[in-house]
Design a protein around this motif. Structure first.
Motif, short mmCIF file in Angstrom:
data_model
loop_
_atom_site.label_atom_id
_atom_site.label_comp_id
_atom_site.label_asym_id
_atom_site.label_seq_id
_atom_site.Cartn_x
_atom_site.Cartn_y
_atom_site.Cartn_z
N UNK A 1 0.85 -1.20 0.00
CA UNK A 1 0.00 0.00 0.00
C UNK A 1 0.88 1.24 0.00
N UNK A 2 1.88 1.25 0.86
CA UNK A 2 2.76 2.41 0.97
C UNK A 2 3.40 2.73 -0.38
N UNK A 3 3.96 1.66 -1.00
CA UNK A 3 4.63 1.89 -2.28
C UNK A 3 3.65 2.48 -3.29
N UNK A 4 2.48 1.82 -3.41
CA UNK A 4 1.49 2.32 -4.37
C UNK A 4 1.15 3.77 -4.09
N UNK A 5 0.85 4.04 -2.81
CA UNK A 5 0.47 5.42 -2.47
C UNK A 5 1.55 6.38 -2.96
N UNK A 6 2.82 5.97 -2.73
CA UNK A 6 3.88 6.88 -3.13
C UNK A 6 3.84 7.08 -4.64
N UNK A 7 3.64 5.95 -5.36
CA UNK A 7 3.59 6.10 -6.83
C UNK A 7 2.45 7.01 -7.24
N UNK A 8 1.27 6.70 -6.62
CA UNK A 8 0.11 7.51 -7.00
C UNK A 8 0.39 8.98 -6.71
N UNK A 9 0.96 9.20 -5.55
CA UNK A 9 1.25 10.59 -5.19
C UNK A 9 2.16 11.22 -6.23
N UNK A 10 3.06 10.40 -6.77
CA UNK A 10 3.99 10.90 -7.80
C UNK A 10 3.33 10.92 -9.17
N UNK A 11 1.98 10.66 -9.21
CA UNK A 11 1.25 10.71 -10.47
C UNK A 11 1.34 9.44 -11.26
N UNK A 12 1.93 8.41 -10.68
CA UNK A 12 2.03 7.15 -11.40
C UNK A 12 0.78 6.31 -11.21
N UNK B 1 -8.52 -3.97 -6.52
CA UNK B 1 -7.55 -4.61 -7.41
C UNK B 1 -6.15 -4.18 -7.12
N UNK B 2 -5.94 -3.26 -6.24
CA UNK B 2 -4.56 -2.89 -5.91
C UNK B 2 -4.51 -2.42 -4.47
N UNK B 3 -3.29 -2.49 -3.89
CA UNK B 3 -3.10 -2.04 -2.52
C UNK B 3 -3.01 -0.54 -2.47
N UNK B 4 -3.74 0.04 -1.54
CA UNK B 4 -3.58 1.47 -1.32
C UNK B 4 -4.13 1.79 0.05
N UNK B 5 -3.48 2.68 0.74
CA UNK B 5 -4.00 3.04 2.05
C UNK B 5 -4.66 4.42 2.02
N UNK B 6 -3.98 5.33 1.41
CA UNK B 6 -4.51 6.69 1.46
C UNK B 6 -5.89 6.77 0.86
N UNK B 7 -6.12 5.97 -0.16
CA UNK B 7 -7.37 6.12 -0.88
C UNK B 7 -8.53 5.55 -0.08
#
Lengths: 1085, 267, 407
Positions: free
Chosen positions: C140-151, C255-261
């Motif tokens: 989740x952390x990694x994804x959040x970071x990517x999402x935050x980076x617009x990925x 379908x994907x890990x995310x915490x912030x969302x």
């Protein structure tokens, strides 16, 4: 059309392959692991070990056999064979020769025979011619006659020749037949030798079958399912079910999976083997083994001797059951297939793992060893752990609780008897037939003031054993949890006061509530004569009269109960009676105990006034002055008040209690406290006490104690403790160990416990020895709630019930003090020098006497005196009809005879009577049996007398007498009745001295008298040699001289109560003592 | 001709007798000897030493037993009870419990080697226990384990022989016939075995059963003799019916003739 | 050493460990995943809580220890920051925990319980639980970071790739199959199932425990009236689980890990699953001994241990202790305060809907909001009840024995 680009794999296939390879290998290895795991399970190990040992053993035996055979036997056999073959050869040669010889002789004989016959024919012809010639006077007749005579001579000669030839021919025949026989014989021997060798071979093959070889398919792990050598063995017992409160499961005993040899004779341990050898030898010597089985028994003996002498000593689990005659053996009353193992031993029937089978260690050492060896752990949820080895007999109770004495269960029977004697049932309810409606074990205290003083009672309660070392009265006071060394000093001081207060209180209550009949003094008596009487009339059967015993190792020491048989502890130890009791009371007690109280256990010995007086005088000399030395200190008033208060506040507030106590004089406090203390300690469990007629017993119910879960036992903090006799004991965390400890040191569980005075354990200390405690423990843990099918319960048929009821009375009235019943008893023996003075052995009583007679005799022993020389008296027990009847039925059942059979009516045949009479004289029976009407004058010497045979007809059973005459010593070992028809050692047949006697001159007249009754001398000798027949003739004679009626029992006439019917109102008991008294009154104000 | 008579008499019980032999325990062998037929089979157990075969350089122990103090007066036995017994004796018979000479020579003391461990020669001749005049003769005697004991009734009355051993097997046989002989064997060592007659309760005899022949009984001179004793050191024990036992150590050399003496105290 | 063990035993009183666990958990999630620092709002909030602990600890020692330990953890985490989700750190944590566990196994009493064949798998599952939670949060952390980076989340990035059924799928399945079999065999050989005595209904073992997966429910019985713990709450759990899809309408994060969302959803779930359910199971399995007494991990399970039963009802607290008068006869009067409190508790949602939770209310709409809120309150009621019981010996808030109605 461009080629599709390759889709990349997500994983490297090669890696996957590697992983696959490795994991599959791992899996394979593990499968092997599983097989190995299964193959090395505990029980398989045991079985393999057993098979190995067994194989070894058989091989050794064979080796030994072969050695024996090879070395001497075979060489000798060979030698014998060789020589016998040589012999055969020689004989055959000889045979050939003799046969030729014979043939010659045959020829010669034929010729000689023919010559003879022809010559004879010629002779006859010649005779005719000669006669005719002589008649006609023809010429030359003389010549003819001469011819005839010559011929005649010739014939004579030929005849002789013929005879000789015949003789020699027959001789030749004989020689030949002899040779043939000899040859056949030798052939036989050879066959025998061959057979031996053959047997050895077959056994050898057996051995090979036993030794586990992994080459054999059925030994390979996993493949051995074909015909497994190692397999679980089990017995299913459905009517000895496992009772899980709601359903009954059949037992599936798998014990023999490891205990392979349990039912196979020949695997005993050395000591077992030795024990059994001894037993069997005795039984052989005593002709107890039917002739049919003697051979087998001899074989078994041989086997046992080998086992005992073998260099290998087997241990469990490879041993044979030590009591094959009683258990497991197919011929025993408890065959393995019917009873299994866990029915008696308990444990987890289906388990095949040592640690889970419920084995229970018997000692700390064993527990340790097991933990080391088998990883043993206590199974806390197993409800039926095995009985430890010292308590095996506890198992009998399950099915035999309906029997007064368990056959072959000596320990459990002893334990049961002890429970009865020590009165455990007084405080602990036991809902078992054996302990129902028994007399209270202690004396009646409702008239205690009539026989002793409060001072004595106080000292007695404080420490009974100080007064009588062997007393059955337990110690209630000054025990380890109240004043023991473990108690802090200040508390101990306080407790001393409290205990003393309780003692005073109890005594005050007893004497206050006691009746005070006044017993007139008896006549003066002579202690000397008294002492003699006590030894003669049989007092010492039930009473001990000594304080010290001679101990082989430790010299003279204080007596213990177990120095004497149980029966002699039945009555109290006479020591100190003089100090304890009032002579007048003693005198009347002796005269008729029932006058003092109806349920008195002491029977009426029909003592004359003089005798009673003498014995009283003697008893009065048995004093213990040191016991009544110092004055009894008054009770600590504070303690009395405090304790009384603890009781009061249960029903009122403390202020009310205090107010009440202030208004209560010390004496009343004592009485109240006394009553409550009696409640507390449950004195009424063993004694009759005024005001406690329907009090409930105070102890834990023991009916199913053996099934109580171990979690319900409070082991306190105790691991090791020192018992009253200074022995170090260790507590195992098992129920048996708990019970044992409780018996050895009843209050030990209070050690290191914080408890208020009233909460402390209060079971008294009986000072049981280890042996006593073990016997009792067996009984207690034996009483379980395990149940079995009705059909399995011993002695449940109505006839058996009657029998047991009778036996119970036998035990209750302590008959075994003087008589042998069920194979044991005669405790009185120790006190009599001359075995001739022993009361009769009742082993065969049932088969011996007629029921009517026995009934009569029990009711009133004065109806007949068989043995006037006996000084010990059969007491009058004042049996009720039903009691006497029960006892009679017991004996009848015991002797295996009908209860109601009166033989007195049988009329013997006069001829037989006459013969019997003569034999009677020849055997000189009348020399000892007086009043038998015969020419031999009877001796005046009482000690060598035998019962008067005129009583026999009303007393003895008709079919009994011959039996007795035949084998008195076998029926009652040590009897004074001589064996007149000894058995032959080999055949066990009876031999008769009469034939011999009739041969001797001194019995000439008898011989004549006898001949009159027999057809011929042979017949007479034949009959006289036939012991059983002779004994029947004797019986008939005895019958003929017997009286046919006997005096009926008179209603028992005990001494009438001599005391004044209206006793004066006693002044308070406590006046006489230092208890209460004046200061008690003052305490009130 | 008398022999012929004996032979015939022996024939009758011959069968059981044969069967019985070697039985070890209960044997029912009857033989019969008329009044004058002395124990021709039995040796006199009074001096059993002769049962022990001569050993090379064997020693002999001879000893004397005496009694200190005045012996208690021996009570006369009331034999009138059984005339058959009474008739035999002219003088009143006295109890044999303590038989001591004027000089205190104590008879009927059984002296034996207590701790002989060596090989014991097998007993040869059977021992005889005679019942004559309603008394056991000898009163005290010894036999060897496995030695045949011939018990003879020489009285024209009934005796029963009741042995009361502790370790051996008890027996109790009736002997109504005069001259009747029963054969018995004790197969375990035991000192002493009491033998009594229940018909005449004054009749007592004591028999020591030993695994070896080295024992003797003191005669009316208080003298006893143990012959052919192999050299060595032994414990000698003397047993008396009333005065109990005494022991003493004793060492005998080859061919030595050792003298020992025991002294019991009256009272 | 011993002192530490004793301290742990002492602290492992359910309430403390419960508080500690729950706060720590919340802290990790919020503080870390939100990239918060000690200066962030959440950070300050937790800091104050920690200080509060220490302060109260002045009067009640265990709380002090708890607070200190708590603050220490907090600072460590703050220092670690995102590195917490670094693989190495993860391994280090795992290692330390493992070592601690192994070390504890040296203690006989601990070993006795933890090495019990029935307990071994549960102990193993605790580790798995920790590992998987960590892994999930890490993703989740990694994804959040990517999402935050617009990925886009990693799962999405490989979403449309194709794979061979053979060998990629089936082969791996086969391998898993084999390896699992191996595991099973090893397990069954190492910890064989014994042939036990025939069970007897009349003699039950002490303690009598439910199957491990129900021990949470059994533990609840300690704090609630049987009716609630045994019937009502379980039903509510099931209903709640059924209701989730209808309450959670957040389209994100499927379908994907995310915490912030979906911080609330995940937070609630993890709270319910880890803290309420798993923690209770662990307590019931390892910390509940004979007579259902509470035993520390290094404590010997002594069947004779006695704990004073001094629990009182709220009504008694108020009327007797506070007002010093006898309890009113009439139940309504007697329980009035308790009822009031309960009423107040369940009237929170509307209030909150006006206040801090307004945005939830608007986003979810009344029906979903109220249902969710009520369920949430019920979840919360367990910890509340536990704390009250453990810290204040409070038995029931509302105790109406007349109708067998206790809360």
């Amino acid at each position: 059309m461009k080629p599709q680009e390759p889709i990349p794999h997500n994983y490297r296939i090669s890696t996957l392959n590697k992983i696959f390879a490795l994991s599959s290998l791992a899996l394979l290895a593990l499968v092997g692991g599983m097989v190995l795991y299964d193959y090395t399970r505990g029980w398989k190990g045991f079985q393999q070990e057993f098979l190995r040992v067994q194989g070894e053993r058989i091989e050794e035996e064979l080796e030994a056999a072969r050695q024996a055979t090879d070395e001497e036997e075979l060489r000798r056999i060979d030698a014998r064979m060789r020589e016998s073959e040589a012999e055969i050869a020689r004989e055959r040669v000889a045979l050939a020769r003799t046969e030729d010889d014979l043939r010659d002789w045959e020829g010669t004989h034929y010729r000689a025979d023919q010559d003879f016959r022809f010559a004879k024919a010629v002779l006859d012809a010649l005779r005719y011619e000669a006669e005719v010639a002589a008649l006609q006077k023809s010429s030359g007749w003389e010549g003819r006659q001469r011819e005839f005579r010559e011929q005649n001579v010739k014939v004579e000669r030929l005849k002789l020749v013929l005879e000789d030839v015949t003789a020699s021919r027959d001789a030749a025949m004989g020689r030949r037949d002899g040779l043939l026989a000899r040859i056949a014989e030798v052939e036989q021997v050879r066959k025998g030798m061959l057979a031996d060798i053959e047997r050895l071979e077959t056994q050898l093959r057996l051995v090979d079958a036993w030794t586990p070889e992994f080459l054999l398919l059925n030994k390979v792990p996993l493949l051995d399912f074909v015909a497994p050598t190692l397999k679980i063995e089990q017995v299913v017992v459905s009517d000895m079910f496992i009772d899980l409160n709601y359903l009954r499961m059949p037992r599936v005993d798998r014990c023999m999976t490891c205990h392979q040899a349990i039912d196979r004779p020949g695997w005993e341990s050395k000591e077992e083997a030795e024990r059994l050898t001894g037993e069997l030898e005795n039984r052989l010597e005593n002709f107890e083994i039917p002739s049919g089985q003697i051979a087998d028994v001899r074989a078994r003996l041989e086997q046992l001797r080998e086992t005992a002498s073998a260099n290998r000593n087997l241990n469990n689990p490879y041993r044979t059951h030590p009591r094959l005659d009683v258990f497991v053996g197919s011929a025993s009353p408890h065959p393995l297939l019917e009873y299994g193992c866990t029915v008696c031993h308990r444990g987890l029937d289906r388990a095949t793992d040592f640690a889970r089978a419920g084995h229970t260690p018997s000692s700390a050492d064993q527990e340790h060893a097991w933990r080391e060896k088998y990883g043993w752990k206590p199974q806390q949820f197993l409800e039926t752990p095995m009985f430890p080895r010292q308590y095996f007999e506890a198992a009998c109770v399950k099915c035999h609780s309906g029997q007064a004495f368990v056959p072959a269960g000596e320990e459990i029977s002893l334990g049961t008897q002890m429970v009865e004697l020590y009165g455990c049932f007084g405080c602990h309810k036991i809902a078992a037939w054996r302990f129902q409606d028994l007399r209270k074990p202690g004396p009646d205290l409702r008239a205690i003031a009539e026989k002793t003083t409060p001072e004595w009672a106080i000292r007695w309660l404080a420490d009974p054993r100080a007064f009588r070392a062997t007393t059955r009265m337990p110690s209630f006071f000054y025990q380890r949890n109240v004043t023991g060394p473990g108690i802090p000093a200040d508390e101990r001081a306080a407790n001393l006061g409290r205990q003393n207060a309780e003692i005073h209180a109890i005594v005050s209550y007893l004497f206050e509530s006691s009746s005070r009949r006044v017993w007139p003094d008896g006549p003066p008596g002579d202690p000397e004569r008294g002492a003699a009487l006590v030894e003669q009339v049989g007092c010492l059967g039930c009473h001990v009269a000594q304080e010290t015993v001679e101990d082989p190792e430790s010299g003279v020491r204080t007596a213990r109960r177990d120095d004497f048989p149980l029966e002699r502890n039945y009555g109290f130890n006479l020591v100190g009676t003089g100090t304890k009791s009032d002579p007048a009371w003693v005198y009347h007690w002796l005269k008729n105990p029932q006058n003092y109280y109806a349920a008195a256990p002491m029977p009426d010995l029909r003592l004359t006034d003089a005798e009673a007086a003498d014995i009283t005088a003697w008893l009065m000399t048995l004093r213990k002055p040191e016991f009544t030395g110092a004055a009894v200190p008054p009770p600590d008033r504070g303690a009395v008040r405090e304790l009384t208060r603890t009781y009061l506040i249960t029903s009122m507030t403390e202020r009310e209690a205090d107010a009440r106590l202030d208004a209560m004089p010390l004496r009343e406090q004592l009485l109240l406290l006394g009553q409550r203390s009696i409640e507390k300690y449950g004195c009424f469990g063993c004694h009759d006490i005024e005001g406690f007629e329907d009090a409930k017993p105070i102890g834990t119910e023991l009916t199913t104690e053996g099934s109580k879960h171990i979690h319900l036992f409070d082991f306190g903090f105790v691991h090791d403790y020192e018992a009253h006799d200074g022995k170090e004991e260790h507590v195992l965390h098992t129920v048996p160990s708990w019970v044992y400890t409780k018996l050895r040191a009843p209050r030990v569980w209070d050690d290191e416990r914080e408890k208020t005075y009233q909460d402390k354990l209060k079971m008294p200390n009986f000072h049981f020895t280890e042996a006593e405690a073990e016997a009792l423990t067996a009984v207690v843990i034996g009483m379980t709630k395990d149940r079995v099918a009705e059909a399995r319960i011993a002695a449940r048929s109505s006839s058996d019930r009657l029998r047991e009821e009778g036996l119970k009375l036998v035990s209750q009235n302590n008959c075994r003090a003087c008589h042998v019943v069920e194979g044991s008893g005669q405790a009185i023996e120790a006190t009599l020098e001359d075995p001739a003075m022993l009361p009769p052995d009742l082993g065969p009583e049932g088969a011996r006497v007629q029921s009517d007679w026995l009934f009569n005799f029990l009711k009133d022993p004065t109806v007949m005196t068989m043995r006037p020389w006996l000084s010990a008296r059969m007491p009058t027990f004042h049996f009720t009809d039903s009691e006497a009847d029960r006892i009679v039925r017991y004996f009848a059942a015991d002797g295996g005879v009908p209860t109601f059979a009166t033989d007195a009516g049988i009329e013997p045949h006069p001829e037989s009577v006459a013969v019997g009479g003569v034999v009677f004289d020849m055997l000189r029976c009348a020399q000892c049996h007086p009043g038998s009407g015969s020419d031999i004058p009877t001796t005046t010497d009482l000690a060598s007398l035998a019962p008067n045979l005129q009583y026999s007809r009303v007393r003895l059973r008709h079919e009994w007498i011959p039996e007795w005459i035949l084998r008195p010593n076998e029926i009652v070992p040590g009897t004074r009745m001589p064996t007149n028809f000894p058995r032959d050692a080999e055949t066990g047949e009876y031999t008769s001295p009469l034939t011999l006697a009739l041969g001797s001159p001194q019995f000439g007249s008898h011989r004549q008298r006898l001949l009159g009754h027999f057809g011929s001398e042979e017949e007479m000798m034949q009959v006289m040699a036939d012991a059983p027949r002779v004994s029947r003739h004797l019986r008939n004679y005895i019958w003929s001289i017997g009286m046919t009626t006997m005096r009926q029992a008179l209603p028992s006439t005990g001494e009438p109560p001599p005391f004044l019917t209206e006793p004066p109102r006693p002044q308070p008991a406590l006046q006489s003592t230092s208890i209460g008294g004046p200061e008690a009154r003052s305490a009130g104000q | 001709m008398i022999w012929k008579r004996i032979a015939t008499l022996l024939l009758i019980p011959a069968l059981p007798a044969m069967l019985a032999c070697g039985g070890g325990g209960e044997t029912a062998a009857y033989t019969y000897e008329d009044e004058d037929g002395q124990a021709r089979a039995a040796s006199d157990t009074g001096a059993p030493a002769q049962a022990a075969p001569a050993v090379a350089d064997a020693a002999t122990v001879i000893g004397a037993v005496r009694l200190n103090g005045t012996p208690p007066p021996a009570p006369a036995i009331q034999m009138a009870a059984d005339p058959a017994c009474h008739a035999v004796h002219q003088t009143p018979v006295r109890s044999e419990e303590v038989v001591a000479g004027p000089g205190g020579e104590l008879a009927n003391v059984f002296v034996y080697v207590k701790d002989y461990a060596g090989a014991a020669p097998r007993p040869t001749a059977p021992a005889l226990l005679d019942q004559k005049g309603c008394q056991y003769i000898p009163h005290v005697s010894g036999v060897q384990v496995g030695q045949t004991i011939q018990i003879r009734n020489s009285d024209p009355t009934l005796h029963n022989v009741h042995a009361l051993p502790k370790v051996n097997r008890e027996f109790n046989i009736g002997q109504p016939v005069q001259g009747m002989v029963s054969e018995k064997v004790f197969d375990r060592p035991e000192v002493m075995v009491r033998i009594k007659c229940d018909v005449h309760n004054w009749m007592n005899s004591y028999m020591g059963v030993l695994p070896h022949p080295y024992f003797g009984t003191s005669d009316t001179q208080g003298a006893f003799r143990i012959a052919n004793l192999p050299p060595g050191t032994y414990t000698l024990e003397a047993w008396h019916e009333k005065y109990g036992t005494q022991t003493q150590q004793l060492t005998v050399g080859p061919n030595e003739q050792k003298e020992v003496s025991f002294t019991f105290d009256a009272s | 050493m011993e002192t530490i063990k004793n301290l742990i035993n002492l602290l492992s009183g359910a309430a403390f460990s419960f508080l500690y666990l729950s706060f720590l958990f919340a802290f990790v999630v919020w503080f870390n995943l939100m990239d918060g620092t000690l200066r962030s709002r959440a950070g300050r909030a937790f800091l104050t809580i920690g200080i509060a602990f220490v302060v109260t600890g002045l009067f009640f020692f265990p709380l002090m220890v708890l607070g200190v330990a708590y603050l220490a953890t907090m600072f460590i985490l703050a220092h670690l920051g995102p590195r917490l989700w670094d693989g190495k750190v993860g391994l280090i944590i795992l290692g330390t925990v493992g070592v601690a566990f192994a070390f504890s196994m040296l203690d006989p009493d601990f070993f006795l319980i933890a090495a019990k064949p029935d307990n071994v798998p549960i102990a193993a599952m605790i580790f798995l639980l920790g590992i998987f939670t960590w892994v999930a949060l890490r993703k989740a952390y990694l994804n959040d970071r990517q999402i935050a980076a617009g990925g886009i989340p990693w799962e999405k990035s490989e979403g449309d790739e194709k794979l061979f059924t053979w060998p990629d799928l089936v082969y791996t399945e086969l391998l898993c199959m084999i390896l699992l079999t191996v595991l099973m065999i090893v397990w069954s050989l190492a910890l064989p199932a014994p042939l036990e005595e025939a069970a007897n209904p009349t003699t039950s073992p002490n303690p009598a425990k439910a199957p491990w997966y129900f021990l949470g429910l059994q533990e609840m019985l300690v704090y609630f009236d049987p009716w609630l713990a045994g019937v009502f709450l379980p039903t509510m759990i099931i209903i709640g689980l059924m209701a989730i899809p209808y309450i959670d309408t957040n389209p994100k994060g499927s379908g994907y890990y995310s915490f912030r969302e979906r911080k609330w959803e995940i937070g609630l779930f993890l709270y319910g699953f880890l803290v309420l359910w798993s923690f209770l199971i662990i307590t019931g399995t390892f910390l509940r001994g004979p007579n259902w007494n509470f035993f520390g991990p290094y404590e010997f399970w002594d069947p004779n241990k006695l704990v004073p039963l001094v629990n009182v009802n709220l009504s008694e607290l108020i009327w007797v202790k506070l007002f010093g008068v006898a309890l009113p006869k009439f139940w309504l009067v007697r329980e009035i305060f308790g009822l009031a409190i309960v009423a107040a508790y369940f009237s929170l949602p509307p209030l909150l809907a006006r206040g801090p939770f307004r945005r939830f209310y608007l986003k979810m709409g009344p029906a979903r909001y109220y249902v969710g809120a009520i369920l949430f309150l019920m979840m919360l009621s367990l910890p509340i009840k536990m704390v009250l019981r453990w810290l204040f010996n409070l038995k029931y808030i509302v105790a109406i024995q007349e109708f067998f109605f206790n809360i």
